[in-house]
Motif scaffolding. Structure first.
Motif, PDB file in Angstrom:
ATOM      1  N   ASP A 173       0.827  -1.213   0.000  1.00  0.00           N
ATOM      2  CA  ASP A 173       0.000   0.000   0.000  1.00  0.00           C
ATOM      3  C   ASP A 173       0.859   1.260   0.000  1.00  0.00           C
ATOM      4  O   ASP A 173       0.497   2.273  -0.596  1.00  0.00           O
ATOM      5  CB  ASP A 173      -0.922   0.022   1.225  1.00  0.00           C
ATOM      6  CG  ASP A 173      -2.091  -0.940   1.079  1.00  0.00           C
ATOM      7  OD1 ASP A 173      -2.298  -1.480  -0.025  1.00  0.00           O
ATOM      8  OD2 ASP A 173      -2.796  -1.153   2.088  1.00  0.00           O
ATOM      9  N   ALA A 174       2.003   1.209   0.689  1.00  0.00           N
ATOM     10  CA  ALA A 174       2.849   2.398   0.787  1.00  0.00           C
ATOM     11  C   ALA A 174       3.654   2.631  -0.485  1.00  0.00           C
ATOM     12  O   ALA A 174       3.933   3.773  -0.852  1.00  0.00           O
ATOM     13  CB  ALA A 174       3.796   2.260   1.987  1.00  0.00           C
ATOM     14  N   VAL A 175       4.047   1.571  -1.170  1.00  0.00           N
ATOM     15  CA  VAL A 175       4.977   1.718  -2.294  1.00  0.00           C
ATOM     16  C   VAL A 175       4.252   1.832  -3.638  1.00  0.00           C
ATOM     17  O   VAL A 175       4.766   2.423  -4.586  1.00  0.00           O
ATOM     18  CB  VAL A 175       5.998   0.545  -2.305  1.00  0.00           C
ATOM     19  CG1 VAL A 175       5.396  -0.740  -2.817  1.00  0.00           C
ATOM     20  CG2 VAL A 175       7.265   0.915  -3.069  1.00  0.00           C
TER      21      VAL A 175
ATOM     22  N   SER B 280       7.220  -6.521  -5.591  1.00  0.00           N
ATOM     23  CA  SER B 280       7.556  -7.540  -4.599  1.00  0.00           C
ATOM     24  C   SER B 280       9.041  -7.480  -4.260  1.00  0.00           C
ATOM     25  O   SER B 280       9.879  -7.552  -5.140  1.00  0.00           O
ATOM     26  CB  SER B 280       7.253  -8.946  -5.135  1.00  0.00           C
ATOM     27  OG  SER B 280       5.880  -9.167  -5.175  1.00  0.00           O
ATOM     28  N   PRO B 281       9.364  -7.348  -2.963  1.00  0.00           N
ATOM     29  CA  PRO B 281      10.773  -7.368  -2.601  1.00  0.00           C
ATOM     30  C   PRO B 281      11.354  -8.775  -2.775  1.00  0.00           C
ATOM     31  O   PRO B 281      10.626  -9.763  -2.720  1.00  0.00           O
ATOM     32  CB  PRO B 281      10.777  -6.957  -1.128  1.00  0.00           C
ATOM     33  CG  PRO B 281       9.406  -7.238  -0.631  1.00  0.00           C
ATOM     34  CD  PRO B 281       8.483  -7.173  -1.812  1.00  0.00           C
ATOM     35  N   GLN B 282      12.659  -8.829  -3.001  1.00  0.00           N
ATOM     36  CA  GLN B 282      13.355 -10.114  -2.957  1.00  0.00           C
ATOM     37  C   GLN B 282      13.786 -10.330  -1.520  1.00  0.00           C
ATOM     38  O   GLN B 282      14.547  -9.524  -0.981  1.00  0.00           O
ATOM     39  CB  GLN B 282      14.601 -10.072  -3.821  1.00  0.00           C
ATOM     40  CG  GLN B 282      14.328 -10.053  -5.302  1.00  0.00           C
ATOM     41  CD  GLN B 282      15.641 -10.035  -6.049  1.00  0.00           C
ATOM     42  OE1 GLN B 282      16.395  -9.065  -5.971  1.00  0.00           O
ATOM     43  NE2 GLN B 282      15.929 -11.102  -6.757  1.00  0.00           N
TER      44      GLN B 282
ATOM     45  N   GLY C  24      12.563   4.005  -8.572  1.00  0.00           N
ATOM     46  CA  GLY C  24      12.306   2.590  -8.805  1.00  0.00           C
ATOM     47  C   GLY C  24      13.452   1.672  -8.468  1.00  0.00           C
ATOM     48  O   GLY C  24      13.360   0.475  -8.688  1.00  0.00           O
ATOM     49  N   GLY C  25      14.557   2.218  -7.914  1.00  0.00           N
ATOM     50  CA  GLY C  25      15.693   1.355  -7.637  1.00  0.00           C
ATOM     51  C   GLY C  25      15.539   0.604  -6.334  1.00  0.00           C
ATOM     52  O   GLY C  25      15.200   1.180  -5.307  1.00  0.00           O
TER      53      GLY C  25
ATOM     54  N   GLY D  99      16.148  -8.151   2.843  1.00  0.00           N
ATOM     55  CA  GLY D  99      16.096  -8.393   1.403  1.00  0.00           C
ATOM     56  C   GLY D  99      16.441  -7.140   0.629  1.00  0.00           C
ATOM     57  O   GLY D  99      17.109  -6.235   1.148  1.00  0.00           O
ATOM     58  N   ARG D 100      15.998  -7.112  -0.621  1.00  0.00           N
ATOM     59  CA  ARG D 100      16.156  -5.943  -1.477  1.00  0.00           C
ATOM     60  C   ARG D 100      14.777  -5.516  -1.941  1.00  0.00           C
ATOM     61  O   ARG D 100      13.986  -6.358  -2.381  1.00  0.00           O
ATOM     62  CB  ARG D 100      17.003  -6.261  -2.715  1.00  0.00           C
ATOM     63  CG  ARG D 100      18.471  -6.496  -2.432  1.00  0.00           C
ATOM     64  CD  ARG D 100      19.222  -6.757  -3.722  1.00  0.00           C
ATOM     65  NE  ARG D 100      19.208  -5.586  -4.595  1.00  0.00           N
ATOM     66  CZ  ARG D 100      20.078  -4.576  -4.496  1.00  0.00           C
ATOM     67  NH1 ARG D 100      21.028  -4.610  -3.596  1.00  0.00           N
ATOM     68  NH2 ARG D 100      20.004  -3.544  -5.314  1.00  0.00           N
ATOM     69  N   GLY D 101      14.502  -4.240  -1.832  1.00  0.00           N
ATOM     70  CA  GLY D 101      13.195  -3.756  -2.255  1.00  0.00           C
ATOM     71  C   GLY D 101      13.231  -2.266  -2.532  1.00  0.00           C
ATOM     72  O   GLY D 101      14.188  -1.568  -2.169  1.00  0.00           O
TER      73      GLY D 101
END
Lengths: 141, 134
Positions: free
Chosen positions: B62-64, B73-75, B106-107, B128-130
């Motif tokens: 919702d925030a992103v 979706s984050p990894q 978007g990075g 993770g990465r997001g």
């Protein structure tokens, strides 16, 4: 008969059941938990629905028959192939490591690998999960 | 140096929420049966870890989403459940970038996702990465 930590030695591998998602199920999950536009039509599964469904099957097939004490975490997620409505997923679990606790003698810890393969036997999901089971009553340490 | 945590929002969970989620997703007795849970390993009903996970994820999406132009979706490398979530807990989610984002939108960056209770205790972390929201 209740199963205990001692019943899940390293190397043990089990089938935990099957699941095929309908578009309605995928769309409902996306609306509730992962409302990204490309998931809302139910064509493709949210990664997190795949993960949670694996957990559902593992709990139903194993934990409900055992002295389960839940879990501490999950790691090493892989989603090598998208899951779509109608794909037939088969779940498996393999015990990678079984550790008795030195500080909590009443329980032991398993590190398991959990996967889903699809109808073509191709891997669609893999991860690791750390779970706790009670020790068999009267176990000798 | 860790960057400032970005607040994602709040979510409260009561007995009915936990039992409804548990019946659908995680039928262990300490997630679905308040009476039997009282004599179980956690001394009462607690939320399924997957419910805590999905609450964080819903607040993050919702925030992103408003600033996103594709899938978000984050990894994830790891999710850790540190403390039980109990009925009446008021949860607060945050996204803590571990590196400053590269210029341009978007990075994805390495991050720690955090879920805290009303006592400001960490009940769950994600690594993770997001994409940072906002």
């Amino acid at each position: 008969m209740t199963l205990y930590f001692e019943d899940f030695p390293a190397g043990e591998e089990l089938e935990i059941g099957e699941r095929t998602f309908t578009r309605d199920e995928l769309a409902r999950f996306a609306r509730d938990w992962d409302p990204q536009p490309h998931l809302l039509d139910g064509e493709r599964a949210s990664d997190w629905q795949v993960f949670c469904t694996w957990g559902l099957l593992y709990v139903a097939a194993v934990h409900l028959k055992a002295a389960s004490q839940g879990g501490a975490g999950v790691s090493d997620f892989r989603f090598p192939k998208p899951v779509r409505a109608g794909d037939r997923l088969r779940g498996r679990v393999r015990v990678l490591e079984a550790r008795a606790s030195s500080t909590k003698p009443e329980r032991g810890t398993l590190v398991v690998e959990g996967v889903f393969v699809d109808g073509a036997d191709e891997l669609v999901f893999a991860h690791r999960s750390v779970v706790f089971f009670g020790r068999r009553p009267g176990h000798v340490r | 140096v860790a960057e400032e945590a970005i607040e994602l929002g709040e979510w409260s969970v009561d007995v009915d929420d936990m039992v409804a989620f548990g019946r659908e997703w995680d039928q262990l007795e300490f997630h679905v049966d308040p009476v039997r849970a009282a004599s179980g390993p956690y001394g009462g009903l607690i939320a399924s870890g997957r419910q805590s996970f999905l609450i964080w994820m819903r607040l993050y999406v919702d925030a992103v989403l408003p600033g996103a132009d594709g899938p978000v979706s984050p990894q994830l490398a790891e999710v850790r459940w540190l403390l039980p979530v109990r009925p009446g807990d008021r949860l607060r989610a945050a996204f803590r970038p571990l590196e400053a984002a590269e210029p341009g939108r978007g990075g994805a960056v390495p991050f720690q996702g955090e879920l805290l209770n009303q006592k400001d205790e960490l009940v769950m972390t994600l690594d993770g990465r997001g994409v940072p929201p906002g």
